[in-house]
Motif scaffolding. Structure first.
Motif, short mmCIF file in Angstrom:
data_model
loop_
_atom_site.label_atom_id
_atom_site.label_comp_id
_atom_site.label_asym_id
_atom_site.label_seq_id
_atom_site.Cartn_x
_atom_site.Cartn_y
_atom_site.Cartn_z
N LYS A 124 13.21 65.90 61.95
CA LYS A 124 13.00 64.48 61.63
C LYS A 124 11.79 63.94 62.39
O LYS A 124 10.96 63.21 61.83
N ALA A 125 11.68 64.30 63.67
CA ALA A 125 10.56 63.84 64.48
C ALA A 125 9.24 64.45 64.00
O ALA A 125 8.21 63.77 63.95
N LEU A 126 9.27 65.71 63.63
CA LEU A 126 8.06 66.39 63.17
C LEU A 126 7.57 65.79 61.85
O LEU A 126 6.37 65.60 61.65
N LEU A 127 8.50 65.49 60.96
CA LEU A 127 8.12 64.93 59.66
C LEU A 127 7.61 63.50 59.78
O LEU A 127 6.93 63.00 58.88
N ALA A 128 7.93 62.86 60.91
CA ALA A 128 7.46 61.48 61.13
C ALA A 128 6.06 61.42 61.73
O ALA A 128 5.50 60.33 61.87
N LEU A 129 5.48 62.57 62.07
CA LEU A 129 4.12 62.59 62.62
C LEU A 129 3.12 62.10 61.58
O LEU A 129 3.34 62.24 60.38
N ALA A 130 2.01 61.57 62.07
CA ALA A 130 0.95 61.11 61.16
C ALA A 130 0.43 62.27 60.32
O ALA A 130 0.07 62.10 59.16
N ASP A 131 0.39 63.45 60.93
CA ASP A 131 -0.04 64.67 60.23
C ASP A 131 1.09 65.70 60.37
O ASP A 131 1.05 66.56 61.25
N PRO A 132 2.11 65.61 59.53
CA PRO A 132 3.29 66.46 59.70
C PRO A 132 3.02 67.92 59.35
O PRO A 132 2.05 68.24 58.66
N PRO A 133 3.88 68.81 59.80
CA PRO A 133 3.71 70.22 59.47
C PRO A 133 4.06 70.50 58.01
O PRO A 133 4.82 69.77 57.39
N THR A 134 3.47 71.57 57.48
CA THR A 134 3.84 72.03 56.14
C THR A 134 4.78 73.22 56.21
O THR A 134 5.30 73.67 55.19
N ALA A 135 4.99 73.72 57.43
CA ALA A 135 5.90 74.84 57.64
C ALA A 135 6.52 74.72 59.02
O ALA A 135 5.89 74.20 59.95
N ILE A 136 7.76 75.19 59.14
CA ILE A 136 8.46 75.16 60.43
C ILE A 136 9.06 76.54 60.71
O ILE A 136 9.75 77.12 59.86
N PHE A 137 8.80 77.04 61.90
CA PHE A 137 9.39 78.28 62.38
C PHE A 137 10.48 77.90 63.37
O PHE A 137 10.21 77.41 64.46
N ALA A 138 11.73 78.07 62.96
CA ALA A 138 12.88 77.80 63.82
C ALA A 138 13.26 79.08 64.54
O ALA A 138 13.35 80.14 63.92
N PHE A 139 13.50 78.98 65.86
CA PHE A 139 13.69 80.19 66.66
C PHE A 139 15.06 80.82 66.54
O PHE A 139 15.33 81.82 67.20
N ASN A 140 15.96 80.23 65.73
CA ASN A 140 17.15 80.96 65.30
C ASN A 140 17.62 80.37 63.98
O ASN A 140 17.15 79.31 63.54
N ASP A 141 18.53 81.05 63.32
CA ASP A 141 18.96 80.65 61.98
C ASP A 141 19.72 79.33 62.00
O ASP A 141 19.66 78.56 61.03
#
Length: 231
Positions: A124-141
């Motif tokens: 939620k915090a990442l998507l609220a960035l002015a320039d959000p990510p297009t991909a997310i690597f989560a360190f576990n499932d």
């Protein structure tokens, strides 16, 4: 250390993920009970046998996969910094970005605790960035499932709007829709190797090496897709 465990005089003890403290290790040593660590949280003592996975290579492969799909804003939701495997995965993530000439943006790295809620809150915090990510690597499932929840709440489609990669490839992840691209840890092989090391030590055998690292493998499913600026 549970006194009942010691009273039963086990052939050996396998410490999974969390290591034993010094007092517990001394208890086992004084009773001649061998100890092997599986996926230790910290750097194991040199004379203490351990089995782990190639977390650095897994982090590198996951991030490189996303880069090859055209993603440039790739976020990472890590595990606790005190845990060795999390630090190794983060180093692999950074190495892949460096090799591709991409900036390591601190805003895209969020420290979690390997729980579903971490993936939800941090996404939620990442998507609220002015320039959000297009991909997310989560360190576990588990964290990846939290990413799924946050993306759905934001009205985003995986992988059309957001690509996601996890880590572990646990059996329960088969229920994720779309299928989760993840890094498979050879947990069964790690457990078998740890058991073999304990039995060998109990029989008086001296291992050629106290540290065994098994390979991880990127498993590509439906949660990652090519990125284009117009998408």
């Amino acid at each position: 250390m549970d006194r009942g465990v010691l009273a039963r005089r086990p052939v050996g003890v396998i410490g999974v993920f969390e290591g034993l403290d010094d007092a517990q290790q001394r208890q086992l040593h004084h009773r001649g009970i061998p100890l092997v660590l599986m996926d230790p949280t910290g750097e194991p003592v040199h004379d203490l046998p351990s089995v782990g996975a190639s977390n650095w290579s897994g982090g590198l492969a996951a991030t490189r996969h996303l880069i090859e799909l055209g993603h440039r804003r790739i976020a990472a939701i890590t595990g606790p910094a005190r845990i060795l495997s999390s630090r190794a995965r983060l180093d692999g993530y950074r190495a892949a970005l460096d090799a591709a000439g991409l900036k390591n943006d601190p805003a895209l790295v969020r420290e979690g605790d390997f729980h579903v809620g971490d993936g939800l809150v941090h996404t939620k915090a990442l998507l609220a960035l002015a320039d959000p990510p297009t991909a997310i690597f989560a360190f576990n499932d588990a964290q990846a499932l939290g990413v799924y929840q946050a993306a759905s709440a934001a009205g985003l489609r995986i992988p059309d709007d957001l690509s996601v990669v996890g880590f572990d490839d646990l059996p329960s992840i088969q229920w994720a829709i779309p299928g989760l691209t993840t890094v498979r840890q050879p947990l069964g092989e790690m457990a078998a190797a740890a058991a073999s090391m304990v039995i060998a030590a109990a029989g008086g055998e001296v291992a050629a090496s106290n540290r065994l690292i098994l390979a991880t493998e990127l498993v590509v499913r439906a949660s990652t897709a090519k990125f284009s600026p117009s998408s």
